[in-house]
Design a protein around this motif. Sequence first.
Motif, PDB file in Angstrom:
ATOM      1  N   GLY A 246       0.966  -0.875  -0.265  1.00 43.72           N
ATOM      2  CA  GLY A 246       0.013  -0.459  -0.638  1.00 43.72           C
ATOM      3  C   GLY A 246       0.845   1.363  -0.038  1.00 43.72           C
ATOM      4  O   GLY A 246       0.570   2.737  -0.755  1.00 43.72           O
ATOM      5  N   GLN A 247       1.650   0.844   0.939  1.00 40.32           N
ATOM      6  CA  GLN A 247       2.837   2.969   1.087  1.00 40.32           C
ATOM      7  C   GLN A 247       3.240   2.825  -1.020  1.00 40.32           C
ATOM      8  O   GLN A 247       3.757   3.986  -0.950  1.00 40.32           O
ATOM      9  N   VAL A 248       4.312   1.591  -1.170  1.00 38.00           N
ATOM     10  CA  VAL A 248       5.067   2.005  -2.990  1.00 38.00           C
ATOM     11  C   VAL A 248       3.716   1.778  -3.597  1.00 38.00           C
ATOM     12  O   VAL A 248       4.734   3.032  -4.750  1.00 38.00           O
ATOM     13  N   LEU A 249       2.877   1.317  -3.474  1.00 36.86           N
ATOM     14  CA  LEU A 249       1.584   1.394  -5.014  1.00 36.86           C
ATOM     15  C   LEU A 249       0.263   2.373  -4.460  1.00 36.86           C
ATOM     16  O   LEU A 249      -0.415   2.238  -5.501  1.00 36.86           O
ATOM     17  N   GLY A 250       0.478   2.831  -3.739  1.00 40.35           N
ATOM     18  CA  GLY A 250      -1.013   3.727  -3.697  1.00 40.35           C
ATOM     19  C   GLY A 250      -2.191   2.517  -3.587  1.00 40.35           C
ATOM     20  O   GLY A 250      -2.006   1.204  -3.102  1.00 40.35           O
ATOM     21  N   GLU A 251      -3.387   2.823  -4.268  1.00 45.73           N
ATOM     22  CA  GLU A 251      -4.486   2.228  -4.374  1.00 45.73           C
ATOM     23  C   GLU A 251      -4.141   1.155  -5.512  1.00 45.73           C
ATOM     24  O   GLU A 251      -4.619   0.092  -4.827  1.00 45.73           O
ATOM     25  N   ALA A 252      -3.072   1.052  -6.124  1.00 46.40           N
ATOM     26  CA  ALA A 252      -3.330   0.327  -7.074  1.00 46.40           C
ATOM     27  C   ALA A 252      -2.134  -1.313  -6.100  1.00 46.40           C
ATOM     28  O   ALA A 252      -2.638  -2.600  -6.247  1.00 46.40           O
TER      29      ALA A 252
END
Length: 156
Positions: free
Chosen positions: A119-125
């Motif tokens: 979640g931290q590195v890809l955000g919503e993805a």
Amino acid sequence: MSKVEEKLAELGLTLPAVAAPVAAYVPAVRSGDHVLTAGQLPMVAGKLAITGKVGAEVTAEEAKQLAQTCALNGLAAVKSVIGDLDLIEQVVKVVGFVASAPDFTGQPGVINGASELLGQVLGEAGVHARSAVGVSVLPLDAPVEIEFQVRVRAAV
């Protein structure tokens, strides 16, 4: 450097080399617009940082950090197939296995190490469906193993 790798750097993390398989398989395979990883152990420089059961020899907090390591190894495996982590459109599913002492029931918290990193590195993805499963033993006496499936777009 991809935006994903830049985000990792902001977090003080680097993408490791792809972990060598410990048996007859490949680290990741692309099937259409999906990449599926093999189970990723918390290997650092070719060896396990810690071994044992969570709730016995390994604390839940240590195991959560190991799950993050597994996720980093999984991202490296995905990159080895697609070349650029910015092509990830969605982490579809994460499956986490926790080698657990008989009375340990905190598997979801352990696997949060992987989920939170994604979640931290890809955000919503990086938002995904997930399973967190307690097992009696994992390969090489690893405390944690993570596998995931991502949907990717074609290279531009």
